[in-house]
Design a protein around this motif. Structure first.
Motif, PDB file in Angstrom:
ATOM      1  N   ILE A 228       0.817  -1.212   0.000  1.00 19.99           N
ATOM      2  CA  ILE A 228       0.000   0.000   0.000  1.00 19.99           C
ATOM      3  C   ILE A 228       0.860   1.275   0.000  1.00 19.99           C
ATOM      4  CG2 ILE A 228      -0.243   0.032   2.526  1.00 19.99           C
ATOM      5  CD1 ILE A 228      -3.105   1.032   2.096  1.00 19.99           C
TER       6      ILE A 228
ATOM      7  N   GLU B 272       3.573   1.729  -1.449  1.00 19.81           N
ATOM      8  CA  GLU B 272       4.235   1.938  -2.737  1.00 19.81           C
ATOM      9  C   GLU B 272       3.245   2.289  -3.834  1.00 19.81           C
ATOM     10  OE1 GLU B 272       5.409  -0.609  -0.628  1.00 19.81           O
ATOM     11  OE2 GLU B 272       7.011   0.790  -0.144  1.00 19.81           O
ATOM     12  N   THR B 273       1.986   2.407  -3.493  1.00 19.45           N
ATOM     13  CA  THR B 273       1.029   2.854  -4.489  1.00 19.45           C
ATOM     14  C   THR B 273       0.769   4.349  -4.248  1.00 19.45           C
ATOM     15  OG1 THR B 273      -1.084   2.378  -5.543  1.00 19.45           O
ATOM     16  CG2 THR B 273      -1.035   2.303  -3.156  1.00 19.45           C
ATOM     17  N   THR B 274      -0.148   4.911  -4.993  1.00 21.88           N
ATOM     18  CA  THR B 274      -0.423   6.333  -4.801  1.00 21.88           C
ATOM     19  C   THR B 274      -1.845   6.524  -4.315  1.00 21.88           C
ATOM     20  OG1 THR B 274      -1.299   6.721  -7.006  1.00 21.88           O
ATOM     21  CG2 THR B 274       1.086   6.882  -6.740  1.00 21.88           C
ATOM     22  N   LEU B 275      -2.048   7.610  -3.640  1.00 23.40           N
ATOM     23  CA  LEU B 275      -3.364   7.878  -3.060  1.00 23.40           C
ATOM     24  C   LEU B 275      -4.451   7.887  -4.132  1.00 23.40           C
ATOM     25  CD1 LEU B 275      -4.768   8.627  -0.395  1.00 23.40           C
ATOM     26  CD2 LEU B 275      -4.537  11.004  -1.085  1.00 23.40           C
ATOM     27  N   ALA B 276      -4.159   8.501  -5.263  1.00 19.88           N
ATOM     28  CA  ALA B 276      -5.186   8.618  -6.310  1.00 19.88           C
ATOM     29  C   ALA B 276      -5.593   7.246  -6.831  1.00 19.88           C
ATOM     30  CB  ALA B 276      -4.672   9.482  -7.452  1.00 19.88           C
ATOM     31  N   LEU B 277      -4.622   6.353  -6.994  1.00 25.61           N
ATOM     32  CA  LEU B 277      -4.952   5.006  -7.459  1.00 25.61           C
ATOM     33  C   LEU B 277      -5.671   4.232  -6.361  1.00 25.61           C
ATOM     34  CD1 LEU B 277      -1.669   4.164  -9.366  1.00 25.61           C
ATOM     35  CD2 LEU B 277      -3.906   4.693 -10.341  1.00 25.61           C
ATOM     36  N   LEU B 278      -5.313   4.533  -5.153  1.00 22.41           N
ATOM     37  CA  LEU B 278      -5.911   3.857  -4.006  1.00 22.41           C
ATOM     38  C   LEU B 278      -7.389   4.176  -3.875  1.00 22.41           C
ATOM     39  CD1 LEU B 278      -4.772   2.095  -1.678  1.00 22.41           C
ATOM     40  CD2 LEU B 278      -4.668   4.185  -0.333  1.00 22.41           C
ATOM     41  N   VAL B 279      -7.761   5.398  -4.209  1.00 19.31           N
ATOM     42  CA  VAL B 279      -9.147   5.829  -3.980  1.00 19.31           C
ATOM     43  C   VAL B 279     -10.060   5.499  -5.154  1.00 19.31           C
ATOM     44  CG1 VAL B 279      -8.401   7.702  -2.484  1.00 19.31           C
ATOM     45  CG2 VAL B 279      -8.830   8.164  -4.897  1.00 19.31           C
ATOM     46  N   MET B 280      -9.518   4.847  -6.190  1.00 13.83           N
ATOM     47  CA  MET B 280     -10.354   4.545  -7.353  1.00 13.83           C
ATOM     48  C   MET B 280     -11.578   3.719  -6.984  1.00 13.83           C
ATOM     49  SD  MET B 280      -7.650   3.649 -10.334  1.00 13.83           S
ATOM     50  CE  MET B 280      -8.928   3.074 -11.441  1.00 13.83           C
ATOM     51  N   ASP B 281     -11.416   2.887  -5.971  1.00 13.84           N
ATOM     52  CA  ASP B 281     -12.469   1.950  -5.614  1.00 13.84           C
ATOM     53  C   ASP B 281     -13.421   2.528  -4.563  1.00 13.84           C
ATOM     54  OD1 ASP B 281     -13.637  -0.567  -5.926  1.00 13.84           O
ATOM     55  OD2 ASP B 281     -12.750  -1.254  -4.052  1.00 13.84           O
ATOM     56  N   ILE B 282     -13.183   3.762  -4.198  1.00 15.93           N
ATOM     57  CA  ILE B 282     -13.975   4.347  -3.111  1.00 15.93           C
ATOM     58  C   ILE B 282     -15.037   5.288  -3.662  1.00 15.93           C
ATOM     59  CG2 ILE B 282     -13.898   5.734  -1.016  1.00 15.93           C
ATOM     60  CD1 ILE B 282     -10.961   4.987  -0.772  1.00 15.93           C
TER      61      ILE B 282
END
Lengths: 195, 88
Positions: free
Chosen positions: B57, B59-69
């Motif tokens: 987690i 090593e990923t980015t916040l924007a990619l992380l929130v795609m599913d939210i």
């Protein structure tokens, strides 16, 4: 002296226009934080929506209490952390209220570099970071600025007057602590999950 | 400085000291220390293992992380155009 620093000083002296400009700058910064490194996909739209929520949250906060540039970025990063956390909680609450029960809260789909990894748990990450805050506030702040704030180590170095090598060492410590805690959290959760 | 701070300093010091050692030497030292400080060793061993893990987690980015939210709300008093900015 940077533009933001000037705006903060003027806002603290009661300059209303400076206060509004500072707020707008913070909004722009939030947008940047949420959009960084996005290529294609629908992520920008989602990110913009989350930034909007962050803005609404900030609108209710006392922006004028921001007292320096480091605090400005720390505030932006903290708000993003809270908004993401709230969004995940709301989503999971909604799913739990649906026709099926979620077994775990780690269903977040990761993309890009972590595509081959199982979904990580944003909530476990937040809990681990809260624990790190109790142990070492500086390490936790570094994680907020870099992960939630999207700042590069070179930017954090300029912001905090610390060398990049020192920040790299701290990042490695923080990363190890957080991943260890998340792994432990998963092991605990799996014990209570029927096979 | 509280006891928990002292303990954290000890965790960090041991983590840093063992980080660059060859695996065999690292294990040997951990085993020796585990006799007198098992909890400290357990925590540091977990951190050393975590240090070697695959990107996750962080090593990923916040924007990619929130795609599913799904955002909680969509409309409101955002700044929009400069003229329509909400009054703080």
């Amino acid at each position: 002296m940077t533009e933001i620093t000037v705006l903060i000083e003027q806002a603290q002296k009661g300059d209303r226009k400076a206060s509004e400009a500072l707020f707008a700058a913070l909004y722009d910064e939030l947008k940047r934080l949420a959009r960084y490194q996005v290529n294609g996909s629908n992520a920008p739209m989602q990110a913009t929506s989350l930034v909007h929520e962050a803005y609404c949250k900030l609108a209710r906060a006392a922006t004028l209490t921001i007292n320096d540039r480091q605090h400005f970025y720390a505030t932006a990063a903290r708000v993003m952390r809270q908004v993401v956390l709230d969004a995940v909680r709301a989503r999971d609450a909604q799913r739990r209220g649906g026709e099926f029960q979620m077994v775990a809260l780690d269903t977040l789909v990761l993309h890009g570099a972590a595509a081959d990894q199982p979904g990580e748990d944003v909530l476990a990450m937040d809990a681990a970071l809260s624990e790190l805050e109790q142990r070492d506030a500086d390490l936790a702040r570094l994680v907020e600025l870099r992960f939630y704030g999207g700042l590069e180590l070179s930017e954090i170095s300029a912001l905090t007057d610390r060398s990049e090598s020192s920040l790299k060492r701290d990042w490695r410590r923080a990363r190890a602590f957080l991943y260890a805690r998340i792994s432990e959290d998963r092991r605990e959760n799996s014990k209570g999950t029927p096979q | 400085m509280t006891a928990s701070h002292v303990r954290w300093e000890a965790v960090i010091a041991l983590f840093d000291a063992l980080l660059e050692l060859p695996e065999a030497e690292r294990q040997r030292r951990l085993e020796v220390m585990a006799v007198t400080a098992p909890e400290l060793v357990a925590e540091v061993a977990a951190m050393l293992a975590a240090d070697q893990r695959e990107p996750g987690i962080l090593e990923t980015t916040l924007a990619l992380l929130v795609m599913d939210i799904e955002p909680i709300s969509h409309a409101g008093d955002g700044p929009g155009e400069p003229d329509s900015k909400a009054d703080p």
